[in-house]
Design a protein around this motif. Structure first.
Motif: not given
Length: 451
Positions: A19, A22, A25, A61, A64, A95, A97-98, A102-105
């Motif tokens: 993870e 945010a 990122l 975005d 990203l 990629v 889930s978001v 707003k974190s990204i896995t």
């Protein structure tokens, strides 16, 4: 980065779920903006002068992907360290889930060194040839040495077996010349079997100035499809006949071909010792290969494809390097073989698979036997390597890392455990082949008549 999950998949692949916060990122997007924002044109602003927030509001975005590429290497290194896995190839990353924050896995599927289970590796039995050097082999080696010291002279007589003739030739099938069947001023040793079967024998008895029609049939296994099994006539003209004159095999000959021998008996002893050493090394190597074959046959491991591919790459790179030393590129060699890169690469696949399996087996033995090496062992090995390659200690240490030397020493000790506990048995006697029927002749496969 937070490592959320480590999951074992099939065929020694591990999925690492990471993870990216945010905040991480956002910092990475800012770096991407500073790197690429200067190329973005926004109405009302000079090129590269629009703020990041405005660009994202207008275009979405767009930073990203670059941001993920920025954070991924460090995140992956941290995940590997925390999970304790041993990657053996590049990860397949996707990629996930978001989060609401707003974190990204990121999910990285990583090929790893497989878990290995071995069968018996001590007390194995394999064939090992006994070593002897008969007088016939010493004589044959002396004759090879004599041929290297031989000289040739032109003779005005009919050619005999063993003579070298200089000829022009052109091949015809059904009266029509074919591609690759013509040569001029070609030297041919009669009896060397370098041309197709039956060609050289028909030139015996010819002398300089003679013309001869040589009638042959191309072998069924000939490389050119259009010539297989076809009868052909080669129109030949003999320009010159030369005989090979060998030196006398006496004490002077021994001094000429050896730096240490003073007599022909000294030379024979040297040859015997050299052949004995070569045969001993061959017997030892074949014994070792049989033992390793038994071990990897009973080994259980889900080996990821990445390990085989990496090993094949290494073998091909080594092959390409050796070709380069001979002034040939890999591309040229592949073209000469009439293959493409993909087909040529498959040639190395069996070798790559075996080397990977052997290395995994030896590493497992290192683990089971708790094999360690000392600093003194490593220093001694560096000294041997420096002597072998004629390099100073600093040079050899710069060329070969301590980890590589240590690993090789451990692998060799694992191999020694296998061999030292193994039992050797005499090779099974080969069955004698039946003698050919009366009137039949035995022919050996020879190379093509002409290129």
């Amino acid at each position: 980065m937070e490592l959320k999950k480590t999951e074992k998949l099939e065929k020694s692949v591990v999925a690492l779920t990471m993870e990216i916060s945010a905040a991480e990122l956002d910092k990475a997007k800012d770096r991407a903006f500073k790197r690429n924002g200067r190329n973005i044109q926004v109405p009302g602003f000079r090129k590269g002068k629009a703020p990041r927030a405005l660009i994202e509001r207008l275009y979405g975005d767009i930073f990203l992907e670059d941001a993920l590429n920025i954070v991924y290497p460090d995140a992956m290194d941290q995940a590997v360290q925390e999970s304790g896995i041993k990657p053996v190839g590049s990860a397949d990353v996707e990629v996930g889930s978001v989060g609401s924050d707003k974190s990204i896995t990121l999910i990285a599927k990583v090929p790893v060194e497989p878990e290995v289970t071995l069968g018996e590796y001590k007390g194995l039995t394999a064939e090992k040839a006994s070593v002897s050097v008969p007088a016939k082999e010493i004589k044959e080696e002396l004759e090879r040495m004599a041929r290297r010291m031989s000289r040739v002279e032109t003779v005005e007589r009919k050619a005999k077996k063993g003579d070298t003739v200089t000829i022009d030739f052109e091949g015809f099938i059904d009266g029509v010349a074919f591609d690759g069947g013509k040569g001029e001023n070609q030297d041919l040793e009669l009896g060397s079997n370098t041309f197709i079967p039956g060609f050289e024998e028909q030139l015996i008895g010819c002398k300089a100035g003679d013309e001869k029609d040589v009638e042959v049939t191309f072998p069924e296994e000939y490389h050119a499809e259009e010539l297989k099994g076809k009868p052909a006539v080669f129109k030949c003209k003999v320009h010159k006949v030369q005989q090979t004159i060998l030196p006398e095999m006496d004490d002077e000959f021994a001094k000429d071909v050896s730096e240490t021998a003073e007599t022909i008996d000294d030379l024979k002893k040297e040859i015997s010792e050299r052949l004995t050493q070569s045969k001993t090394e061959t017997a030892e190597r074949e014994f070792e290969e049989q033992l390793l074959d038994q071990i990897i046959e009973s080994m259980e491991a889900e080996i990821p494809e990445a390990m085989f591919e990496s090993e094949a790459d290494a073998i091909m790179n080594d092959f390409a390097y050796r070709l380069q030393m001979q002034g040939i590129t890999l591309e040229q060699y592949i073209q000469m073989q009439g293959m493409d890169l993909s087909a040529f690469r498959k040639v190395f696949r069996p070798q790559a698979e075996r080397q990977v399996k052997v290395r995994l087996a030896l590493r497992k033995i290192m683990e089971l036997e708790n094999i360690e090496v000392s600093e003194e062992d490593v220093n001694a090995e560096y000294a041997k390597l420096g002597e072998r390659f004629n390099m100073e200690d600093e040079q050899i240490r710069a060329a070969i890392t301590v980890d590589a030397v240590t690993d090789d020493l451990k692998l060799n000790r694992a191999l020694s455990i296998i061999k030292d506990t193994a039992k050797a048995k005499k090779p099974a006697r080969k069955k004698k082949t039946e003698a050919p029927a009366e009137g039949a002749s035995e022919t050996s496969e020879t190379s093509e008549a002409a290129e």
